[in-house]
Design an enzyme around this catalytic site. Structure first.
Site, PDB file in Angstrom:
ATOM      1  N   HIS A  64       0.838  -1.201   0.000  1.00 49.20           N
ATOM      2  CA  HIS A  64       0.000   0.000   0.000  1.00 49.20           C
ATOM      3  C   HIS A  64       0.876   1.256   0.000  1.00 49.20           C
ATOM      4  O   HIS A  64       0.656   2.181  -0.786  1.00 49.20           O
ATOM      5  CB  HIS A  64      -0.922  -0.022   1.227  1.00 49.20           C
ATOM      6  CG  HIS A  64      -1.813   1.166   1.355  1.00 49.20           C
ATOM      7  ND1 HIS A  64      -3.128   1.140   0.968  1.00 49.20           N
ATOM      8  CD2 HIS A  64      -1.582   2.413   1.846  1.00 49.20           C
ATOM      9  CE1 HIS A  64      -3.677   2.326   1.208  1.00 49.20           C
ATOM     10  NE2 HIS A  64      -2.752   3.117   1.742  1.00 49.20           N
ATOM     11  N   GLU A  65       1.883   1.283   0.862  1.00 42.95           N
ATOM     12  CA  GLU A  65       2.758   2.461   0.945  1.00 42.95           C
ATOM     13  C   GLU A  65       3.617   2.613  -0.307  1.00 42.95           C
ATOM     14  O   GLU A  65       3.844   3.730  -0.773  1.00 42.95           O
ATOM     15  CB  GLU A  65       3.614   2.401   2.208  1.00 42.95           C
ATOM     16  CG  GLU A  65       2.806   2.465   3.494  1.00 42.95           C
ATOM     17  CD  GLU A  65       1.801   3.620   3.537  1.00 42.95           C
ATOM     18  OE1 GLU A  65       2.119   4.737   3.072  1.00 42.95           O
ATOM     19  OE2 GLU A  65       0.675   3.410   4.032  1.00 42.95           O
ATOM     20  N   HIS A  68       1.573   4.353  -2.849  1.00 43.32           N
ATOM     21  CA  HIS A  68       1.561   5.817  -2.734  1.00 43.32           C
ATOM     22  C   HIS A  68       2.812   6.425  -3.362  1.00 43.32           C
ATOM     23  O   HIS A  68       2.733   7.464  -4.026  1.00 43.32           O
ATOM     24  CB  HIS A  68       1.450   6.251  -1.276  1.00 43.32           C
ATOM     25  CG  HIS A  68       0.076   6.147  -0.724  1.00 43.32           C
ATOM     26  ND1 HIS A  68      -1.020   6.771  -1.282  1.00 43.32           N
ATOM     27  CD2 HIS A  68      -0.392   5.486   0.366  1.00 43.32           C
ATOM     28  CE1 HIS A  68      -2.095   6.504  -0.568  1.00 43.32           C
ATOM     29  NE2 HIS A  68      -1.740   5.719   0.438  1.00 43.32           N
TER      30      HIS A  68
END
Length: 144
Positions: A64-65, A68
């Site tokens: 997820h990070e 980003h």
């Protein structure tokens, strides 16, 4: 788990390295960060040696990070369409529901699937984080 999500979604990238450390979280982000700066120096050495850009794990949080960093956004109800109008996670809420790697939790809580939103893979949906990751993978690979 991160690499499997890339395989599941036909992203075509692979994370090159990971390390584990013997650490029990304190429950405070500030305390944990301070400890990393003073007592867990091996983390910084490894990060510099292997040119790591991100550190995290658990329930697809690392992927997820990384998403980003590659310009993927959380969910289509996020009003931002920059830099990619199609670059959001997806959440399906009827009954028990489910969500992709980038999506926020459902209203009644739902499992996070190890998939990036991609209308060409398992679910016929509009958001397309897979395309964002493919578009940005060369830039990310050359970061450090």
């Amino acid at each position: 788990e991160s690499n499997q999500g890339y395989v599941n979604s036909n992203v075509g990238i692979e994370l090159a390295r990971y390390e584990t450390t013997n650490y029990t979280e304190s429950g405070s982000f500030d305390t944990d960060l301070a400890r990393f700066r003073g007592t867990s120096d091996s983390i910084h050495t490894s990060r510099n040696t292997y040119t790591a850009a991100d550190c995290a794990t658990g329930y697809y949080s690392f992927a997820h990070e990384i998403g980003h960093l590659q310009s993927a956004r959380d969910i289509a109800t996020d009003s931002s369409t920059s830099p990619y109008a199609y670059g959001h996670g997806y959440r399906y809420e009827p009954a028990t529901g489910w969500r992709t790697i980038m999506a926020y939790n459902c209203t009644r809580s739902c499992p996070r699937l190890n998939y990036w939103s991609n209308p060409n893979i398992s679910y016929d949906i509009g958001p397309d984080n897979q395309r964002v990751l493919v578009n940005t993978k060369a830039t990310i690979a050359a970061f450090r």
